[in-house]
Scaffold this motif. Structure first.
Motif, PDB file in Angstrom:
ATOM      1  N   TYR A  22       7.942  12.288  -1.855  1.00 38.04           N
ATOM      2  CA  TYR A  22       8.910  11.214  -2.121  1.00 38.04           C
ATOM      3  C   TYR A  22       8.900  10.262  -0.935  1.00 38.04           C
ATOM      4  CZ  TYR A  22      10.838  14.735  -5.326  1.00 38.04           C
ATOM      5  OH  TYR A  22      10.999  15.692  -6.301  1.00 38.04           O
ATOM      6  N   ILE A  23       8.827   8.978  -1.236  1.00 38.22           N
ATOM      7  CA  ILE A  23       8.955   7.959  -0.187  1.00 38.22           C
ATOM      8  C   ILE A  23      10.092   7.037  -0.640  1.00 38.22           C
ATOM      9  CG2 ILE A  23       7.808   6.134   1.120  1.00 38.22           C
ATOM     10  CD1 ILE A  23       5.114   7.387   0.181  1.00 38.22           C
ATOM     11  N   THR A  24      11.209   7.124   0.041  1.00 36.87           N
ATOM     12  CA  THR A  24      12.350   6.342  -0.425  1.00 36.87           C
ATOM     13  C   THR A  24      12.529   5.069   0.408  1.00 36.87           C
ATOM     14  OG1 THR A  24      14.047   7.306   1.013  1.00 36.87           O
ATOM     15  CG2 THR A  24      13.491   8.534  -0.993  1.00 36.87           C
ATOM     16  N   GLY A  26       0.786  -1.237   0.000  1.00 35.31           N
ATOM     17  CA  GLY A  26       0.000   0.000   0.000  1.00 35.31           C
ATOM     18  C   GLY A  26       0.813   1.279   0.000  1.00 35.31           C
ATOM     19  N   ILE A  27       2.137   1.161   0.070  1.00 35.38           N
ATOM     20  CA  ILE A  27       2.968   2.385   0.104  1.00 35.38           C
ATOM     21  C   ILE A  27       3.694   2.569  -1.232  1.00 35.38           C
ATOM     22  CG2 ILE A  27       4.932   3.504   1.251  1.00 35.38           C
ATOM     23  CD1 ILE A  27       3.798   2.660   3.798  1.00 35.38           C
ATOM     24  N   PRO A  28       3.452   3.720  -1.883  1.00 36.26           N
ATOM     25  CA  PRO A  28       4.088   3.946  -3.189  1.00 36.26           C
ATOM     26  C   PRO A  28       5.518   4.467  -3.045  1.00 36.26           C
ATOM     27  CG  PRO A  28       2.546   5.724  -2.682  1.00 36.26           C
ATOM     28  CD  PRO A  28       2.552   4.819  -1.488  1.00 36.26           C
ATOM     29  N   PHE A  29       6.472   3.569  -3.127  1.00 30.39           N
ATOM     30  CA  PHE A  29       7.874   3.975  -3.026  1.00 30.39           C
ATOM     31  C   PHE A  29       8.320   4.637  -4.332  1.00 30.39           C
ATOM     32  CE2 PHE A  29       7.714   1.144   0.527  1.00 30.39           C
ATOM     33  CZ  PHE A  29       8.641   1.677   1.407  1.00 30.39           C
ATOM     34  N   THR A  30       9.089   5.706  -4.195  1.00 31.06           N
ATOM     35  CA  THR A  30       9.574   6.430  -5.366  1.00 31.06           C
ATOM     36  C   THR A  30      10.802   5.713  -5.925  1.00 31.06           C
ATOM     37  OG1 THR A  30       8.975   8.395  -4.099  1.00 31.06           O
ATOM     38  CG2 THR A  30      10.117   8.766  -6.191  1.00 31.06           C
ATOM     39  N   HIS A  31      10.778   5.484  -7.220  1.00 35.58           N
ATOM     40  CA  HIS A  31      11.907   4.827  -7.894  1.00 35.58           C
ATOM     41  C   HIS A  31      12.970   5.906  -8.126  1.00 35.58           C
ATOM     42  CE1 HIS A  31      14.110   2.578 -10.956  1.00 35.58           C
ATOM     43  NE2 HIS A  31      13.473   1.506 -10.522  1.00 35.58           N
ATOM     44  N   ILE A  32      13.867   6.067  -7.154  1.00 30.69           N
ATOM     45  CA  ILE A  32      14.812   7.190  -7.239  1.00 30.69           C
ATOM     46  C   ILE A  32      16.132   6.823  -6.543  1.00 30.69           C
ATOM     47  CG2 ILE A  32      14.125   8.368  -5.066  1.00 30.69           C
ATOM     48  CD1 ILE A  32      14.094  11.009  -6.769  1.00 30.69           C
ATOM     49  N   ILE A  86       9.471  14.615   2.369  1.00 27.39           N
ATOM     50  CA  ILE A  86      10.212  13.390   2.058  1.00 27.39           C
ATOM     51  C   ILE A  86      10.227  12.434   3.243  1.00 27.39           C
ATOM     52  CG2 ILE A  86      12.454  12.430   1.280  1.00 27.39           C
ATOM     53  CD1 ILE A  86      11.834  16.115   0.947  1.00 27.39           C
ATOM     54  N   ILE A  87       9.835  11.208   2.947  1.00 29.18           N
ATOM     55  CA  ILE A  87       9.860  10.146   3.960  1.00 29.18           C
ATOM     56  C   ILE A  87      10.852   9.087   3.509  1.00 29.18           C
ATOM     57  CG2 ILE A  87       8.526   8.246   4.965  1.00 29.18           C
ATOM     58  CD1 ILE A  87       6.027   9.977   4.736  1.00 29.18           C
ATOM     59  N   THR A  88      11.683   8.622   4.426  1.00 25.54           N
ATOM     60  CA  THR A  88      12.558   7.496   4.106  1.00 25.54           C
ATOM     61  C   THR A  88      12.028   6.320   4.934  1.00 25.54           C
ATOM     62  OG1 THR A  88      14.179   8.066   5.814  1.00 25.54           O
ATOM     63  CG2 THR A  88      14.514   9.047   3.662  1.00 25.54           C
ATOM     64  N   ALA A  89      11.394   5.375   4.239  1.00 26.16           N
ATOM     65  CA  ALA A  89      10.620   4.354   4.961  1.00 26.16           C
ATOM     66  C   ALA A  89      11.307   2.993   5.018  1.00 26.16           C
ATOM     67  CB  ALA A  89       9.246   4.216   4.310  1.00 26.16           C
ATOM     68  N   ASP A 115      -2.388   1.438  11.034  1.00 26.41           N
ATOM     69  CA  ASP A 115      -2.806   2.757  11.526  1.00 26.41           C
ATOM     70  C   ASP A 115      -3.200   3.609  10.313  1.00 26.41           C
ATOM     71  OD1 ASP A 115      -2.853   5.435  12.353  1.00 26.41           O
ATOM     72  OD2 ASP A 115      -1.064   5.286  13.598  1.00 26.41           O
ATOM     73  N   TYR A 116      -4.506   3.749  10.124  1.00 28.01           N
ATOM     74  CA  TYR A 116      -5.018   4.400   8.924  1.00 28.01           C
ATOM     75  C   TYR A 116      -4.569   5.871   8.829  1.00 28.01           C
ATOM     76  CZ  TYR A 116      -8.317   6.200   5.492  1.00 28.01           C
ATOM     77  OH  TYR A 116      -8.863   6.816   4.397  1.00 28.01           O
ATOM     78  N   GLU A 117      -4.562   6.554   9.987  1.00 28.54           N
ATOM     79  CA  GLU A 117      -4.147   7.969   9.994  1.00 28.54           C
ATOM     80  C   GLU A 117      -2.689   8.089   9.529  1.00 28.54           C
ATOM     81  OE1 GLU A 117      -3.836   9.872  13.822  1.00 28.54           O
ATOM     82  OE2 GLU A 117      -2.839  11.557  12.829  1.00 28.54           O
ATOM     83  N   TYR A 118      -1.884   7.135   9.978  1.00 31.49           N
ATOM     84  CA  TYR A 118      -0.468   7.154   9.583  1.00 31.49           C
ATOM     85  C   TYR A 118      -0.331   6.889   8.075  1.00 31.49           C
ATOM     86  CZ  TYR A 118       4.574   6.249  10.035  1.00 31.49           C
ATOM     87  OH  TYR A 118       5.942   6.307   9.921  1.00 31.49           O
ATOM     88  N   MET A 119      -1.108   5.939   7.585  1.00 30.30           N
ATOM     89  CA  MET A 119      -1.072   5.641   6.145  1.00 30.30           C
ATOM     90  C   MET A 119      -1.439   6.886   5.335  1.00 30.30           C
ATOM     91  SD  MET A 119      -0.402   3.349   3.903  1.00 30.30           S
ATOM     92  CE  MET A 119      -0.675   1.589   3.918  1.00 30.30           C
ATOM     93  N   ARG A 120      -2.444   7.614   5.818  1.00 28.36           N
ATOM     94  CA  ARG A 120      -2.857   8.841   5.118  1.00 28.36           C
ATOM     95  C   ARG A 120      -1.755   9.883   5.151  1.00 28.36           C
ATOM     96  NH1 ARG A 120      -8.782  11.024   6.179  1.00 28.36           N
ATOM     97  NH2 ARG A 120      -7.532  12.874   5.933  1.00 28.36           N
ATOM     98  N   SER A 121      -1.074  10.006   6.298  1.00 32.43           N
ATOM     99  CA  SER A 121       0.037  10.971   6.408  1.00 32.43           C
ATOM    100  C   SER A 121       1.127  10.625   5.400  1.00 32.43           C
ATOM    101  CB  SER A 121       0.659  10.928   7.806  1.00 32.43           C
ATOM    102  OG  SER A 121      -0.287  11.225   8.772  1.00 32.43           O
ATOM    103  N   ILE A 122       1.426   9.351   5.308  1.00 29.91           N
ATOM    104  CA  ILE A 122       2.491   8.909   4.400  1.00 29.91           C
ATOM    105  C   ILE A 122       2.135   9.234   2.952  1.00 29.91           C
ATOM    106  CG2 ILE A 122       3.573   6.803   3.467  1.00 29.91           C
ATOM    107  CD1 ILE A 122       3.785   5.796   6.338  1.00 29.91           C
ATOM    108  N   HIS A 123       0.860   9.103   2.630  1.00 31.85           N
ATOM    109  CA  HIS A 123       0.439   9.382   1.255  1.00 31.85           C
ATOM    110  C   HIS A 123       0.521  10.866   0.893  1.00 31.85           C
ATOM    111  CE1 HIS A 123      -0.746   5.198   0.853  1.00 31.85           C
ATOM    112  NE2 HIS A 123      -0.840   5.432  -0.434  1.00 31.85           N
TER     113      HIS A 123
END
Ligand code: UDP
Length: 243
Positions: A61-63, A8-14, A35-38, A49-57
């Motif tokens: 960039y999610i690396t 469910g987390i869209p990681f950036t291809h970077i 920018i999140i480094t996950a 944790d749905y609220e956390y998932m929404r924050s991440i979205h």
């Protein structure tokens, strides 16, 4: 930009280098960026944790910060190029800030650690202007931290509240800021402040930085339980995709 979805987390291809270039560009253009480094722990937490998932979205960039994420992307046959860690991005952004005389804000860690981070940045990056700082132990609902950031109007804010607080704090407040790069850096202040030693190159290059951190900070063992759970879920997801 290409993304690879893992649980469910869209990681950036970077790559690290491209991300740093992009952030420099965002600062130059006065654009906002989050920018999140996950790592696997963050992915597992977000799935519970749905609220956390929404924050991440809300992030731009999610690396992939953690070899578990890289391995998962390989298993999904959509390999992410490399690990991109908050600490490494922070150091490179400080180098750029030094050249360009950017304004930074430091948010997070214990007050004494934060003071040491400030002193070290002033010592090694004297052209960087620290326009504000706040420790990471404030009352979430009665604080004026966001106001301070707004007034300081930094080019770059390093947020070291640990996961999931740092991602939630940025997601909750970013809309009120005019500009700036907001980078989640986890425990990086503890390293820059000299309280925690970063894993030496051997451990990092052999993808066992997590083991080094566990040995140095054994109280992390409980958090590490997320790793086998993550591996199980990824393999299950993969098998489902094959059916
Ligand atoms: N922290 C904070 N406020 C909190 C909880 C944690 O500022 O309410 C800081 C803590 O002092 C440490 C960092 O966040 O500097 C978290 O470090 P950790 O090693 O847990 O982060 P990771 O790199 O694993 O995300």
């Amino acid at each position: 930009m290409k993304h690879v979805k893992i649980m469910g987390i869209p990681f950036t291809h970077i790559t690290h280098r491209t991300l740093v270039q992009k952030l420099e560009e965002h600062i130059r253009l006065g654009e906002k960026s989050f920018i999140i480094t996950a790592n696997p722990e963050i992915v597992m937490h977000a799935n519970a944790d749905y609220e956390y998932m929404r924050s991440i979205h809300k992030a731009n960039y999610i690396t992939a910060d953690g070899i578990g994420i890289i391995r998962a992307s390989q298993l999904m046959k959509e390999p992410l190029p490399e690990r991109v860690t908050g600490y490494d991005v922070m150091i490179d952004m400080l180098e750029i800030a030094e050249k360009e005389q950017y304004k930074i804000f430091l948010l997070g860690a214990h007050p004494d650690v934060l003071n040491r981070v400030e002193a070290n940045i002033q010592k090694y990056y004297p052209n960087v202007e620290i326009v504000g700082k706040h420790d990471g132990y404030f009352d979430w609902n009665h604080n004026d931290v966001a106001e301070q950031v707004k007034e300081a109007n930094p080019d770059l804010t390093f947020v070291a509240l640990g996961a999931p607080k740092q991602e939630k704090w940025i997601a909750q407040n970013i809309d009120q800021f005019e500009k700036g790069v907001f980078l989640c850096v986890g425990g990086s202040f503890d390293v820059i402040g000299g309280v925690v030693k970063r894993a030496p190159a051997y451990w990092r290059n052999n993808d066992i930085e997590w083991l080094y951190r566990l040995l140095k900070q054994p109280k992390r063992w409980r958090r590490m339980l997320a790793l086998p759970r993550f591996a199980y879920r990824v393999i299950k997801q993969k098998l489902k995709g094959c059916l």
